[in-house]
Design a protein around this motif. Structure first.
Motif, PDB file in Angstrom:
ATOM      1  N   GLU A 181      74.615   4.984  21.743  1.00  0.00           N
ATOM      2  CA  GLU A 181      75.797   5.263  22.559  1.00  0.00           C
ATOM      3  C   GLU A 181      77.105   5.165  21.784  1.00  0.00           C
ATOM      4  O   GLU A 181      78.152   5.626  22.243  1.00  0.00           O
ATOM      5  CB  GLU A 181      75.885   4.267  23.727  1.00  0.00           C
ATOM      6  CG  GLU A 181      74.668   4.252  24.655  1.00  0.00           C
ATOM      7  CD  GLU A 181      73.651   3.200  24.258  1.00  0.00           C
ATOM      8  OE1 GLU A 181      72.994   2.665  25.162  1.00  0.00           O
ATOM      9  OE2 GLU A 181      73.521   2.927  23.041  1.00  0.00           O
ATOM     10  N   GLY A 199      68.908   3.429  22.166  1.00  0.00           N
ATOM     11  CA  GLY A 199      70.074   2.962  22.886  1.00  0.00           C
ATOM     12  C   GLY A 199      70.296   1.478  22.620  1.00  0.00           C
ATOM     13  O   GLY A 199      69.362   0.742  22.257  1.00  0.00           O
ATOM     14  N   THR A 200      71.518   1.017  22.816  1.00  0.00           N
ATOM     15  CA  THR A 200      71.886  -0.353  22.472  1.00  0.00           C
ATOM     16  C   THR A 200      70.987  -1.391  23.125  1.00  0.00           C
ATOM     17  O   THR A 200      70.506  -2.323  22.464  1.00  0.00           O
ATOM     18  CB  THR A 200      73.345  -0.618  22.872  1.00  0.00           C
ATOM     19  OG1 THR A 200      74.186   0.319  22.190  1.00  0.00           O
ATOM     20  CG2 THR A 200      73.769  -2.028  22.516  1.00  0.00           C
ATOM     21  N   GLY A 219      77.842  -0.328  20.645  1.00  0.00           N
ATOM     22  CA  GLY A 219      77.454   0.951  21.227  1.00  0.00           C
ATOM     23  C   GLY A 219      77.433   0.922  22.743  1.00  0.00           C
ATOM     24  O   GLY A 219      76.602   0.243  23.349  1.00  0.00           O
ATOM     25  N   GLY A 220      78.370   1.624  23.363  1.00  0.00           N
ATOM     26  CA  GLY A 220      78.388   1.745  24.818  1.00  0.00           C
ATOM     27  C   GLY A 220      78.834   0.491  25.542  1.00  0.00           C
ATOM     28  O   GLY A 220      78.612   0.353  26.752  1.00  0.00           O
ATOM     29  N   HIS A 267      81.556  14.948  28.627  1.00  0.00           N
ATOM     30  CA  HIS A 267      80.554  14.104  27.998  1.00  0.00           C
ATOM     31  C   HIS A 267      80.705  14.135  26.485  1.00  0.00           C
ATOM     32  O   HIS A 267      81.419  14.961  25.919  1.00  0.00           O
ATOM     33  CB  HIS A 267      79.140  14.521  28.418  1.00  0.00           C
ATOM     34  CG  HIS A 267      78.653  15.814  27.845  1.00  0.00           C
ATOM     35  ND1 HIS A 267      78.893  17.038  28.420  1.00  0.00           N
ATOM     36  CD2 HIS A 267      77.913  16.060  26.731  1.00  0.00           C
ATOM     37  CE1 HIS A 267      78.331  17.982  27.698  1.00  0.00           C
ATOM     38  NE2 HIS A 267      77.733  17.427  26.665  1.00  0.00           N
ATOM     39  N   THR A 268      80.056  13.183  25.843  1.00  0.00           N
ATOM     40  CA  THR A 268      80.081  13.097  24.389  1.00  0.00           C
ATOM     41  C   THR A 268      78.762  13.629  23.833  1.00  0.00           C
ATOM     42  O   THR A 268      77.770  13.754  24.550  1.00  0.00           O
ATOM     43  CB  THR A 268      80.274  11.648  23.916  1.00  0.00           C
ATOM     44  OG1 THR A 268      79.150  10.871  24.327  1.00  0.00           O
ATOM     45  CG2 THR A 268      81.556  11.062  24.484  1.00  0.00           C
ATOM     46  N   ARG A 280      79.332  10.594  17.012  1.00  0.00           N
ATOM     47  CA  ARG A 280      79.515  10.879  18.441  1.00  0.00           C
ATOM     48  C   ARG A 280      80.988  11.086  18.765  1.00  0.00           C
ATOM     49  O   ARG A 280      81.845  10.284  18.406  1.00  0.00           O
ATOM     50  CB  ARG A 280      78.959   9.732  19.296  1.00  0.00           C
ATOM     51  CG  ARG A 280      79.044  10.028  20.815  1.00  0.00           C
ATOM     52  CD  ARG A 280      78.335   8.964  21.644  1.00  0.00           C
ATOM     53  NE  ARG A 280      76.910   8.924  21.378  1.00  0.00           N
ATOM     54  CZ  ARG A 280      76.023   9.791  21.867  1.00  0.00           C
ATOM     55  NH1 ARG A 280      76.432  10.791  22.643  1.00  0.00           N
ATOM     56  NH2 ARG A 280      74.742   9.663  21.583  1.00  0.00           N
ATOM     57  N   GLY A 328      82.678   6.779  22.175  1.00  0.00           N
ATOM     58  CA  GLY A 328      81.354   6.380  22.610  1.00  0.00           C
ATOM     59  C   GLY A 328      81.110   6.768  24.058  1.00  0.00           C
ATOM     60  O   GLY A 328      81.994   7.258  24.756  1.00  0.00           O
ATOM     61  N   GLN A 329      79.900   6.505  24.524  1.00  0.00           N
ATOM     62  CA  GLN A 329      79.517   6.930  25.865  1.00  0.00           C
ATOM     63  C   GLN A 329      80.174   6.115  26.973  1.00  0.00           C
ATOM     64  O   GLN A 329      80.116   6.512  28.135  1.00  0.00           O
ATOM     65  CB  GLN A 329      77.992   6.881  26.008  1.00  0.00           C
ATOM     66  CG  GLN A 329      77.290   7.966  25.214  1.00  0.00           C
ATOM     67  CD  GLN A 329      75.787   7.970  25.443  1.00  0.00           C
ATOM     68  OE1 GLN A 329      75.181   6.934  25.719  1.00  0.00           O
ATOM     69  NE2 GLN A 329      75.171   9.126  25.315  1.00  0.00           N
ATOM     70  N   ALA A 330      80.804   5.001  26.641  1.00  0.00           N
ATOM     71  CA  ALA A 330      81.489   4.188  27.651  1.00  0.00           C
ATOM     72  C   ALA A 330      82.988   4.446  27.663  1.00  0.00           C
ATOM     73  O   ALA A 330      83.753   3.639  28.186  1.00  0.00           O
ATOM     74  CB  ALA A 330      81.213   2.709  27.434  1.00  0.00           C
TER      75      ALA A 330
END
Length: 359
Positions: A181, A199-200, A219-220, A267-268, A280, A328-330
């Motif tokens: 992420e 994933g984390t 990550g995330g 989105h990433t 990312r 990142g995704q967050a």
């Protein structure tokens, strides 16, 4: 309440288990100093500098705080020149040069990031940071030993269990478990196969079980809920990057900052087109039309040269269509607070148990 796992706190001499991620292009000495002064660990992204610029940046950090901070470096090997691949990549961008009236026949600018070498090592020996971190593995043994003799704690990123074990075997004092992420460049170094990336919150407990040294989750992780979850899964601290790109200290252009504000609507994706290595970022026109992962993109860190004129032209128009919008995704969890205040707020919220909902 207090943070009960003190391994990273004691190892680095910090008060809060929050590490600001080193982000080349986004991190500034002001950000690093603010995070460290607040009790976390600020990280200076030295890969964005020449050795003298890194020396100057360290001076700014030390002028603003006496607290511990981290110096971070890349450990890649620069690729051999590949004129045919570079020409094919430049040709693939010709339609955009034509669209914006740019001269496609002019030699593209040279792009790159400098790997850790003897000149950078000399800066570390002068600065004597409490922590020295690496991305893409570790430097060669003689340089690593020079860093170790300064007394710096050595850490690096692992994206797989095998990488975590490799880093521990070579004497890392702590390991960053970097989940898929995370924004920016992947830290992978034993394999380029992106299907190996976890994933984390799948990677973290497996790394904790695989090594004896403290583990830092990355990550995330965008708010106190992510911090608490990481600590429950065995992390001794967290590393957060995208959250700090929302701070006024971040050195990102206005179009990148605006894209982060709208992150909830976009989105990433992992992409190699901006540097030649998977990283990312927020999806933009270049990623959509060229393909987020392109076999044409030259090897890291040279891919950005041909995109540079397009980035400069469109950025002046207020567009982020041809620039790396690392996130990142967050990212949608980001809050616009000064870096020091954000660090303290995240720590305070992480120590506050979630309110119990009445049935």
């Amino acid at each position: 309440m207090t943070f009960t796992d003190r391994r990273i706190l004691d190892l680095f001499g910090i008060e809060l288990p929050i590490i600001q991620a080193p982000m080349a292009g986004g991190t500034t000495p002001e950000m690093v100093a603010a995070v460290s002064q607040a009790g976390g660990l600020g990280s200076l992204a030295c890969a964005q500098y020449t050795p003298q610029q890194a020396r100057d940046a360290v001076g700014k950090v030390k002028g603003a705080t006496s607290r511990p901070f981290n110096m971070n470096f890349f450990c890649h090997a620069n690729p051999e020149p590949d004129p045919a691949r570079a020409a094919a990549w430049h040709q693939a961008l010709k339609r955009y040069y034509t669209e914006f009236g740019l001269d496609h026949s002019a030699p593209p600018p040279v792009s790159g990031r400098a790997p850790f070498d003897a000149a950078f090592c000399a800066v570390v020996e002068e600065a004597r940071p409490v922590v020295c971190s690496f991305h893409f593995g570790l430097p060669e043994q003689s340089l690593l030993e020079r860093v170790r003799r300064t007394g710096a704690r050595i850490i690096s990123s692992a994206t797989t269990i095998a990488e975590a074990r490799w880093l521990e075997e070579r004497g890392c004092d702590a390991i960053i478990a970097m989940g898929l992420e995370a924004g920016g460049h992947r830290g992978n170094f034993l394999s380029e196969d992106m299907t190996t990336q976890l994933g984390t919150f799948a990677l973290l407990p497996q790394v904790v079980d695989a090594v004896r040294v403290p583990v830092i989750a990355a990550g995330g992780i965008g708010d106190a809920r992510g911090i608490r979850a990481a600590l429950v899964l065995g992390a001794s601290a967290v590393q957060m990057g995208t959250a700090y790109l929302f701070t006024p200290e971040a050195g990102i252009p206005a179009v990148h900052r605006e894209a982060l504000r709208r992150a909830g609507r976009h989105h990433t994706a992992l992409t190699n087109i901006f540097t030649g290595r998977p990283a990312r970022g927020i999806l933009n026109r270049a990623m959509r039309e060229l393909g987020a992962i392109s076999p044409l993109a030259p090897a890291f860190p040279t891919a950005g040269g041909s995109l540079s004129p397009l980035r400069g032209h469109t950025e002046a128009l207020g567009l982020g269509d041809f620039m790396s919008l690392w996130a990142g995704q967050a990212a949608a969890l980001g809050r616009e607070l000064p870096a020091g205040e954000l660090t303290r707020t995240l720590a305070e919220e992480a120590l506050t148990p979630p309110s119990v909902q009445e049935p």
